[in-house]
Design an enzyme around this catalytic site. Structure first.
Site, PDB file in Angstrom:
ATOM      1  N   SER A 114      -9.284  -7.942 -36.759  1.00  0.00           N
ATOM      2  CA  SER A 114      -8.144  -8.552 -35.809  1.00  0.00           C
ATOM      3  C   SER A 114      -7.337  -9.528 -36.510  1.00  0.00           C
ATOM      4  CB  SER A 114      -8.991  -9.282 -34.775  1.00  0.00           C
ATOM      5  OG  SER A 114      -7.948 -10.332 -34.209  1.00  0.00           O
ATOM      6  N   TYR A 130     -14.686 -16.149 -32.343  1.00  0.00           N
ATOM      7  CA  TYR A 130     -13.923 -14.975 -32.704  1.00  0.00           C
ATOM      8  C   TYR A 130     -13.350 -15.078 -34.043  1.00  0.00           C
ATOM      9  CZ  TYR A 130     -11.170 -10.554 -31.397  1.00  0.00           C
ATOM     10  OH  TYR A 130     -10.719  -9.400 -31.537  1.00  0.00           O
TER      11      TYR A 130
HETATM   12  P1  NAP Z   1     -12.676  -3.493 -24.584  1.00  0.00           P
HETATM   13  O1  NAP Z   1     -11.660  -2.650 -23.842  1.00  0.00           O
HETATM   14  O2  NAP Z   1     -13.542  -4.796 -24.175  1.00  0.00           O
HETATM   15  O3  NAP Z   1     -13.970  -2.409 -25.023  1.00  0.00           O
HETATM   16  C1  NAP Z   1     -14.858  -2.790 -26.130  1.00  0.00           C
HETATM   17  C2  NAP Z   1     -16.266  -1.932 -25.496  1.00  0.00           C
HETATM   18  O4  NAP Z   1     -17.272  -2.728 -26.389  1.00  0.00           O
HETATM   19  C3  NAP Z   1     -16.374  -2.353 -24.190  1.00  0.00           C
HETATM   20  O5  NAP Z   1     -16.860  -0.980 -23.437  1.00  0.00           O
HETATM   21  C4  NAP Z   1     -17.744  -3.246 -24.344  1.00  0.00           C
HETATM   22  O6  NAP Z   1     -18.503  -3.388 -23.025  1.00  0.00           O
HETATM   23  C5  NAP Z   1     -18.156  -2.820 -25.283  1.00  0.00           C
HETATM   24  N1  NAP Z   1     -19.488  -3.414 -25.967  1.00  0.00           N
HETATM   25  C6  NAP Z   1     -19.479  -4.933 -25.826  1.00  0.00           C
HETATM   26  N2  NAP Z   1     -20.542  -5.413 -26.416  1.00  0.00           N
HETATM   27  C7  NAP Z   1     -21.208  -4.175 -26.610  1.00  0.00           C
HETATM   28  C8  NAP Z   1     -22.525  -4.126 -27.346  1.00  0.00           C
HETATM   29  N3  NAP Z   1     -23.134  -5.232 -27.471  1.00  0.00           N
HETATM   30  N4  NAP Z   1     -22.941  -2.881 -27.877  1.00  0.00           N
HETATM   31  C9  NAP Z   1     -22.242  -1.791 -27.361  1.00  0.00           C
HETATM   32  N5  NAP Z   1     -20.939  -1.759 -26.914  1.00  0.00           N
HETATM   33  C10 NAP Z   1     -20.583  -3.096 -26.440  1.00  0.00           C
HETATM   34  O7  NAP Z   1     -12.234  -3.981 -25.978  1.00  0.00           O
HETATM   35  P2  NAP Z   1     -10.946  -3.394 -26.824  1.00  0.00           P
HETATM   36  O8  NAP Z   1      -9.613  -4.423 -26.499  1.00  0.00           O
HETATM   37  O9  NAP Z   1     -10.972  -2.173 -26.430  1.00  0.00           O
HETATM   38  O10 NAP Z   1     -11.359  -3.742 -28.166  1.00  0.00           O
HETATM   39  C11 NAP Z   1     -12.033  -2.928 -29.130  1.00  0.00           C
HETATM   40  C12 NAP Z   1     -12.229  -3.661 -30.642  1.00  0.00           C
HETATM   41  O11 NAP Z   1     -10.838  -3.917 -30.896  1.00  0.00           O
HETATM   42  C13 NAP Z   1     -12.870  -4.835 -30.486  1.00  0.00           C
HETATM   43  O12 NAP Z   1     -13.699  -5.146 -31.805  1.00  0.00           O
HETATM   44  C14 NAP Z   1     -11.989  -6.136 -30.260  1.00  0.00           C
HETATM   45  O13 NAP Z   1     -12.547  -7.333 -31.038  1.00  0.00           O
HETATM   46  C15 NAP Z   1     -10.796  -5.623 -31.361  1.00  0.00           C
HETATM   47  N6  NAP Z   1      -9.583  -6.099 -31.192  1.00  0.00           N
HETATM   48  C16 NAP Z   1      -9.009  -5.831 -30.169  1.00  0.00           C
HETATM   49  C17 NAP Z   1      -7.589  -6.275 -29.896  1.00  0.00           C
HETATM   50  C18 NAP Z   1      -6.936  -6.103 -28.572  1.00  0.00           C
HETATM   51  O14 NAP Z   1      -5.657  -6.545 -28.484  1.00  0.00           O
HETATM   52  N7  NAP Z   1      -7.232  -5.334 -27.619  1.00  0.00           N
HETATM   53  C19 NAP Z   1      -6.952  -7.158 -30.887  1.00  0.00           C
HETATM   54  C20 NAP Z   1      -7.523  -7.017 -32.047  1.00  0.00           C
HETATM   55  C21 NAP Z   1      -9.080  -6.502 -32.068  1.00  0.00           C
HETATM   56  P3  NAP Z   1     -18.223  -4.774 -22.139  1.00  0.00           P
HETATM   57  O15 NAP Z   1     -16.971  -4.596 -21.360  1.00  0.00           O
HETATM   58  O16 NAP Z   1     -19.709  -4.681 -21.033  1.00  0.00           O
HETATM   59  O17 NAP Z   1     -18.403  -6.048 -22.980  1.00  0.00           O
END
Ligand code: NAP
Length: 253
Positions: A144, A157
């Site tokens: 990130s 985070y």
């Molecule tokens: P998201 O929409 O919340 O999707 C993440 C998925 O991972 C969700 O289905 C979540 O389930 C699942 N998860 C959480 N804890 C878990 C566990 N212990 N075991 C297995 N699965 C689990 O998030 P996203 O925005 O797509 O983000 C994906 C990655 O990109 C993350 O690492 C995030 O930090 C990174 N990121 C995102 C952004 C952004 O702007 N969106 C920016 C920088 C980095 P739950 O919903 O039940 O928790």
């Protein structure tokens, strides 16, 4: 080799964690588009099942494996029959638990460190022996911007993503001599459920759009190019890199 062969993932099997929705699901779709067979993971069984059905409906070869990426025994049990056959691993699962640092409960700190950092160690440890045995593999950690810059209430985070950045480099030096490349993608602010509360906050929305040279939030599909590159032979001499995909935000004051 032609350019399309260089970027092709045909014959490769990719495991993507946290792929029931958001960035993980989009990257799964992108890798399938380049020819990869998929194994997708999520903690939520119903969400995982629906993601598998969606991807199959789009023509992907995909299976789902439910496990919690923070639990070593669950990971190893769920992957026992295929851990040795993964060519590409995307450590994507992640969470936010925001709280002021001075009053952040220990469980909140630990949950975020475990899910965003320790998980990558655990899942990689389960699949990398197969990559090393078969003479190659690709690991992509989803970091990130907060591995570089922070804001109030997300110290857990930022610490986890900063740790994941260094874990990426440590993996690169540990396995680079055996043809396993470890790189990271650092997305900027992308529209997903994880950032849902921020995208509808007009003050935050204005601040992000003003700070980002592109003038807008990113969309998850804008990460596919970086993921296919880092998963393919096109990146065989790229190792330990953090590829920032942020519309230029990190370059702007
Ligand atoms: P998201 O929409 O919340 O999707 C993440 C998925 O991972 C969700 O289905 C979540 O389930 C699942 N998860 C959480 N804890 C878990 C566990 N212990 N075991 C297995 N699965 C689990 O998030 P996203 O925005 O797509 O983000 C994906 C990655 O990109 C993350 O690492 C995030 O930090 C990174 N990121 C995102 C952004 C952004 O702007 N969106 C920016 C920088 C980095 P739950 O919903 O039940 O928790």
């Amino acid at each position: 080799m032609t350019t399309s062969e260089l970027f092709s993932l045909r014959g490769k099997r990719a495991l993507i964690t946290g792929a029931g929705q958001g960035i993980g699901l989009t990257l799964a779709r992108g890798l399938a588009g380049a020819g990869a067979d998929l194994v997708i993971n999520d903690i939520d069984a119903a969400r995982l099942e629906s993601a598998v059905a969606q991807l199959r409906g789009e023509g992907a070869t995909v299976e789902g494996r439910r496990f919690d990426v923070t639990q070593a025994a669950e990971i190893e049990g769920a992957l026992a029959d295929i851990a040795g056959e993964i060519d590409v691993l995307i450590n994507n699962a992640g969470i936010h638990r925001r709280a002021p640092l001075e009053s952040m409960p220990l469980e909140t700190w630990r949950a975020v460190i475990d899910t965003n950092l320790t998980s990558a160690f655990l899942v990689t440890r389960a699949v990398v022996p197969g990559m090393l045995r078969r003479g190659g593999g690709k690991i992509i950690n989803i970091c990130s911007l907060n591995a570089e810059i922070s804001r109030p209430t997300i110290a857990n985070y930022s610490a986890a993503k900063g740790g994941l950045k260094m874990l990426t480099r440590a993996m690169a030096v540990e396995w680079g001599g055996r043809n396993v490349q470890a790189n990271a993608i650092s997305p900027g602010y992308m529209r997903t459920d994880l950032t849902g509360t921020l995208t509808i906050d007009p003050v935050f929305d204005r601040a992000i759009c003003a700070r980002t040279p592109a003038g807008r939030w990113g969309e998850p599909h804008e990460l596919i190019g970086a993921a296919v590159f880092l998963a393919s032979r096109a990146s065989d001499f790229v190792n330990g890199q953090i590829l920032v995909v942020d519309g230029g935000l990190l370059s702007a004051l």
